[in-house]
Design a protein around this motif. Structure first.
Motif, PDB file in Angstrom:
ATOM      1  N   VAL A  88      15.901  12.108 -15.425  1.00  0.00           N
ATOM      2  CA  VAL A  88      17.339  11.962 -15.640  1.00  0.00           C
ATOM      3  C   VAL A  88      17.890  10.756 -14.892  1.00  0.00           C
ATOM      4  O   VAL A  88      18.764  10.036 -15.384  1.00  0.00           O
ATOM      5  CB  VAL A  88      18.079  13.241 -15.191  1.00  0.00           C
ATOM      6  N   LEU A  89      17.374  10.530 -13.697  1.00  0.00           N
ATOM      7  CA  LEU A  89      17.893   9.475 -12.829  1.00  0.00           C
ATOM      8  C   LEU A  89      16.954   8.277 -12.840  1.00  0.00           C
ATOM      9  O   LEU A  89      15.743   8.427 -12.638  1.00  0.00           O
ATOM     10  CB  LEU A  89      18.054  10.009 -11.401  1.00  0.00           C
ATOM     11  N   THR A  90      17.502   7.104 -13.067  1.00  0.00           N
ATOM     12  CA  THR A  90      16.740   5.861 -13.033  1.00  0.00           C
ATOM     13  C   THR A  90      17.131   5.075 -11.789  1.00  0.00           C
ATOM     14  O   THR A  90      18.323   4.844 -11.547  1.00  0.00           O
ATOM     15  CB  THR A  90      17.017   5.007 -14.289  1.00  0.00           C
ATOM     16  N   ILE A  91      16.157   4.674 -10.995  1.00  0.00           N
ATOM     17  CA  ILE A  91      16.423   3.937  -9.765  1.00  0.00           C
ATOM     18  C   ILE A  91      16.646   2.472 -10.093  1.00  0.00           C
ATOM     19  O   ILE A  91      15.770   1.808 -10.671  1.00  0.00           O
ATOM     20  CB  ILE A  91      15.241   4.079  -8.780  1.00  0.00           C
ATOM     21  N   LYS A  92      17.813   1.933  -9.759  1.00  0.00           N
ATOM     22  CA  LYS A  92      18.135   0.538 -10.029  1.00  0.00           C
ATOM     23  C   LYS A  92      17.857  -0.360  -8.815  1.00  0.00           C
ATOM     24  O   LYS A  92      17.370  -1.464  -8.964  1.00  0.00           O
ATOM     25  CB  LYS A  92      19.595   0.413 -10.452  1.00  0.00           C
ATOM     26  N   LYS A  93      18.203   0.097  -7.629  1.00  0.00           N
ATOM     27  CA  LYS A  93      18.006  -0.713  -6.423  1.00  0.00           C
ATOM     28  C   LYS A  93      16.828  -0.168  -5.614  1.00  0.00           C
ATOM     29  O   LYS A  93      15.767  -0.743  -5.569  1.00  0.00           O
ATOM     30  CB  LYS A  93      19.278  -0.728  -5.585  1.00  0.00           C
TER      31      LYS A  93
ATOM     32  N   LYS B 272      15.241   3.839  -3.792  1.00  0.00           N
ATOM     33  CA  LYS B 272      15.408   5.285  -3.688  1.00  0.00           C
ATOM     34  C   LYS B 272      16.397   5.628  -2.579  1.00  0.00           C
ATOM     35  O   LYS B 272      17.173   6.577  -2.698  1.00  0.00           O
ATOM     36  CB  LYS B 272      14.065   5.956  -3.449  1.00  0.00           C
ATOM     37  N   ALA B 273      16.349   4.863  -1.490  1.00  0.00           N
ATOM     38  CA  ALA B 273      17.274   5.122  -0.379  1.00  0.00           C
ATOM     39  C   ALA B 273      18.723   4.973  -0.840  1.00  0.00           C
ATOM     40  O   ALA B 273      19.566   5.827  -0.561  1.00  0.00           O
ATOM     41  CB  ALA B 273      16.977   4.178   0.779  1.00  0.00           C
ATOM     42  N   ALA B 274      19.018   3.882  -1.554  1.00  0.00           N
ATOM     43  CA  ALA B 274      20.386   3.640  -2.019  1.00  0.00           C
ATOM     44  C   ALA B 274      20.822   4.717  -2.998  1.00  0.00           C
ATOM     45  O   ALA B 274      21.961   5.199  -2.947  1.00  0.00           O
ATOM     46  CB  ALA B 274      20.481   2.262  -2.661  1.00  0.00           C
ATOM     47  N   ALA B 275      19.912   5.126  -3.898  1.00  0.00           N
ATOM     48  CA  ALA B 275      20.256   6.156  -4.884  1.00  0.00           C
ATOM     49  C   ALA B 275      20.521   7.500  -4.216  1.00  0.00           C
ATOM     50  O   ALA B 275      21.465   8.213  -4.568  1.00  0.00           O
ATOM     51  CB  ALA B 275      19.129   6.287  -5.906  1.00  0.00           C
ATOM     52  N   LEU B 276      19.691   7.855  -3.236  1.00  0.00           N
ATOM     53  CA  LEU B 276      19.880   9.128  -2.535  1.00  0.00           C
ATOM     54  C   LEU B 276      21.187   9.128  -1.756  1.00  0.00           C
ATOM     55  O   LEU B 276      21.933  10.118  -1.781  1.00  0.00           O
ATOM     56  CB  LEU B 276      18.702   9.375  -1.596  1.00  0.00           C
ATOM     57  N   LEU B 277      21.484   8.029  -1.072  1.00  0.00           N
ATOM     58  CA  LEU B 277      22.730   7.960  -0.298  1.00  0.00           C
ATOM     59  C   LEU B 277      23.949   8.037  -1.217  1.00  0.00           C
ATOM     60  O   LEU B 277      24.963   8.629  -0.850  1.00  0.00           O
ATOM     61  CB  LEU B 277      22.757   6.670   0.524  1.00  0.00           C
ATOM     62  N   HIS B 278      23.846   7.460  -2.415  1.00  0.00           N
ATOM     63  CA  HIS B 278      24.967   7.538  -3.355  1.00  0.00           C
ATOM     64  C   HIS B 278      25.160   8.978  -3.825  1.00  0.00           C
ATOM     65  O   HIS B 278      26.301   9.446  -3.972  1.00  0.00           O
ATOM     66  CB  HIS B 278      24.724   6.623  -4.549  1.00  0.00           C
ATOM     67  N   LEU B 279      24.068   9.689  -4.065  1.00  0.00           N
ATOM     68  CA  LEU B 279      24.185  11.097  -4.473  1.00  0.00           C
ATOM     69  C   LEU B 279      24.831  11.938  -3.377  1.00  0.00           C
ATOM     70  O   LEU B 279      25.676  12.793  -3.652  1.00  0.00           O
ATOM     71  CB  LEU B 279      22.799  11.649  -4.817  1.00  0.00           C
TER      72      LEU B 279
ATOM     73  N   TYR C  76      23.567  19.213 -11.736  1.00  0.00           N
ATOM     74  CA  TYR C  76      22.786  20.151 -10.937  1.00  0.00           C
ATOM     75  C   TYR C  76      21.589  20.637 -11.736  1.00  0.00           C
ATOM     76  O   TYR C  76      21.644  20.705 -12.971  1.00  0.00           O
ATOM     77  CB  TYR C  76      23.641  21.358 -10.543  1.00  0.00           C
ATOM     78  N   PRO C  77      20.507  20.987 -11.064  1.00  0.00           N
ATOM     79  CA  PRO C  77      19.377  21.607 -11.771  1.00  0.00           C
ATOM     80  C   PRO C  77      19.822  22.891 -12.458  1.00  0.00           C
ATOM     81  O   PRO C  77      20.722  23.580 -11.975  1.00  0.00           O
ATOM     82  CB  PRO C  77      18.373  21.905 -10.644  1.00  0.00           C
ATOM     83  N   PRO C  78      19.221  23.259 -13.588  1.00  0.00           N
ATOM     84  CA  PRO C  78      19.654  24.446 -14.341  1.00  0.00           C
ATOM     85  C   PRO C  78      19.687  25.727 -13.542  1.00  0.00           C
ATOM     86  O   PRO C  78      20.528  26.570 -13.773  1.00  0.00           O
ATOM     87  CB  PRO C  78      18.615  24.524 -15.465  1.00  0.00           C
ATOM     88  N   ALA C  79      18.781  25.890 -12.574  1.00  0.00           N
ATOM     89  CA  ALA C  79      18.697  27.163 -11.860  1.00  0.00           C
ATOM     90  C   ALA C  79      19.437  27.156 -10.535  1.00  0.00           C
ATOM     91  O   ALA C  79      19.344  28.093  -9.768  1.00  0.00           O
ATOM     92  CB  ALA C  79      17.232  27.530 -11.617  1.00  0.00           C
ATOM     93  N   SER C  80      20.181  26.089 -10.234  1.00  0.00           N
ATOM     94  CA  SER C  80      20.812  25.999  -8.920  1.00  0.00           C
ATOM     95  C   SER C  80      22.031  26.895  -8.825  1.00  0.00           C
ATOM     96  O   SER C  80      22.700  27.186  -9.810  1.00  0.00           O
ATOM     97  CB  SER C  80      21.235  24.553  -8.629  1.00  0.00           C
TER      98      SER C  80
ATOM     99  N   ASP D 195      16.775  18.067  -2.673  1.00  0.00           N
ATOM    100  CA  ASP D 195      16.122  18.865  -3.716  1.00  0.00           C
ATOM    101  C   ASP D 195      16.641  18.441  -5.097  1.00  0.00           C
ATOM    102  O   ASP D 195      15.883  18.299  -6.057  1.00  0.00           O
ATOM    103  CB  ASP D 195      16.391  20.357  -3.500  1.00  0.00           C
ATOM    104  N   ARG D 196      17.960  18.267  -5.185  1.00  0.00           N
ATOM    105  CA  ARG D 196      18.567  17.866  -6.464  1.00  0.00           C
ATOM    106  C   ARG D 196      18.121  16.459  -6.851  1.00  0.00           C
ATOM    107  O   ARG D 196      17.827  16.180  -8.018  1.00  0.00           O
ATOM    108  CB  ARG D 196      20.097  17.936  -6.358  1.00  0.00           C
ATOM    109  N   PHE D 197      18.055  15.568  -5.869  1.00  0.00           N
ATOM    110  CA  PHE D 197      17.609  14.190  -6.105  1.00  0.00           C
ATOM    111  C   PHE D 197      16.179  14.182  -6.657  1.00  0.00           C
ATOM    112  O   PHE D 197      15.880  13.475  -7.625  1.00  0.00           O
ATOM    113  CB  PHE D 197      17.685  13.409  -4.792  1.00  0.00           C
ATOM    114  N   GLU D 198      15.310  14.986  -6.047  1.00  0.00           N
ATOM    115  CA  GLU D 198      13.923  15.046  -6.500  1.00  0.00           C
ATOM    116  C   GLU D 198      13.833  15.645  -7.903  1.00  0.00           C
ATOM    117  O   GLU D 198      13.004  15.220  -8.716  1.00  0.00           O
ATOM    118  CB  GLU D 198      13.094  15.855  -5.507  1.00  0.00           C
ATOM    119  N   TRP D 199      14.675  16.639  -8.190  1.00  0.00           N
ATOM    120  CA  TRP D 199      14.691  17.222  -9.530  1.00  0.00           C
ATOM    121  C   TRP D 199      15.127  16.199 -10.567  1.00  0.00           C
ATOM    122  O   TRP D 199      14.539  16.089 -11.652  1.00  0.00           O
ATOM    123  CB  TRP D 199      15.616  18.430  -9.574  1.00  0.00           C
TER     124      TRP D 199
END
Length: 243
Positions: A184-189, A191-198, A207-211, A174-178
């Protein structure tokens, strides 16, 4: 079952809308919360149709409807009784049940679902005991489908599910999609690599403002404010901004 059709002949075709009505007992069970996800990703990996059927029966038999939070590590049944439950037409021959299920037992052991299958007794009084692999964790189909959308392999997703559990992974995605949606997040490699790093480094991402996580940080008076180089600094204000 009912269906509507725009055809003048009233026949069923690709444009027909199908309406299905579940049996009252099933409706009552669903409304009462008796819903158990099936590990469809694991089942899809099974080669034999009979193995898939046996997996579904075993998966259900491991849980007591009166105590669904407890998962059994072993179950034992009479061979003939088990043959009937597996819809095997044996004519009262226990050996035929065991012969029919032998290949499926071997496949489930090889796949890491069963640890051992033990047969005791003789003739029609034989019993079959299934011993399950204790660290096997059923995958939530919703979670694994979300991982697939980002290109994460099923094996990796299963490992993460075992390590972190459903709630953490769902919140991380959910945070990744937000972050993606907010730009805010720019994918360099990928989406899979970015999500696993998160997932591996959750504190490196805002975190999202309302989390709930951010609210918890704010209550402690040490809510992080993030910068473009992903470093954190303490802030005493209740708003965070990008530098």
């Amino acid at each position: 079952m009912e269906y509507s059709t725009p055809s003048e002949t009233g026949t069923f075709d690709a444009r027909s809308v199908i309406s299905l009505v579940l049996a009252s007992d099933i409706r009552s069970s669903v409304r009462s919360g008796y819903v158990k996800p099936l590990d469809t990703s694991f089942m899809a990996q099974l080669k034999r149709p009979r193995t898939r059927v046996l997996f579904r029966i075993l998966d259900a038999a491991r849980y007591d409807p009166n105590n669904p939070d407890v998962r059994l590590d072993t179950i034992e049944r009479g061979v003939l009784e088990w043959g009937d439950q597996c819809k095997i037409n044996t004519g009262g021959r226990a050996w035929l049940v065991l012969k029919t299920l032998a290949a499926s037992h071997e496949e489930l052991i090889k796949r890491g679902y069963l640890r051992e299958v033990v047969i005791t007794g003789r003739g029609k009084s034989q019993c079959i005991r299934y011993e399950f692999v204790k660290d096997y964790v059923p995958m939530d189909p919703v979670i694994i489908n979300r991982f697939r959308r980002y290109g994460v392999a099923d094996g990796v997703a299963r490992k993460l599910f075992k390590e972190h559990g459903r709630a953490f992974l769902a919140a991380s995605m959910d945070r990744f999609e937000w972050l993606l949606g907010a730009g805010v997040l720019t994918i360099k490699k990928s989406k899979a690599a970015a999500l696993l790093h998160l997932i591996a480094h959750p504190d490196d991402y805002p975190y999202p403002p309302a989390s709930g996580s951010e609210a918890s940080r704010a209550e402690k008076g040490a809510r992080p404010e993030w910068t473009s180089c992903w470093t954190f600094r303490k802030s005493t204000t209740r708003r965070s901004s990008m530098v």
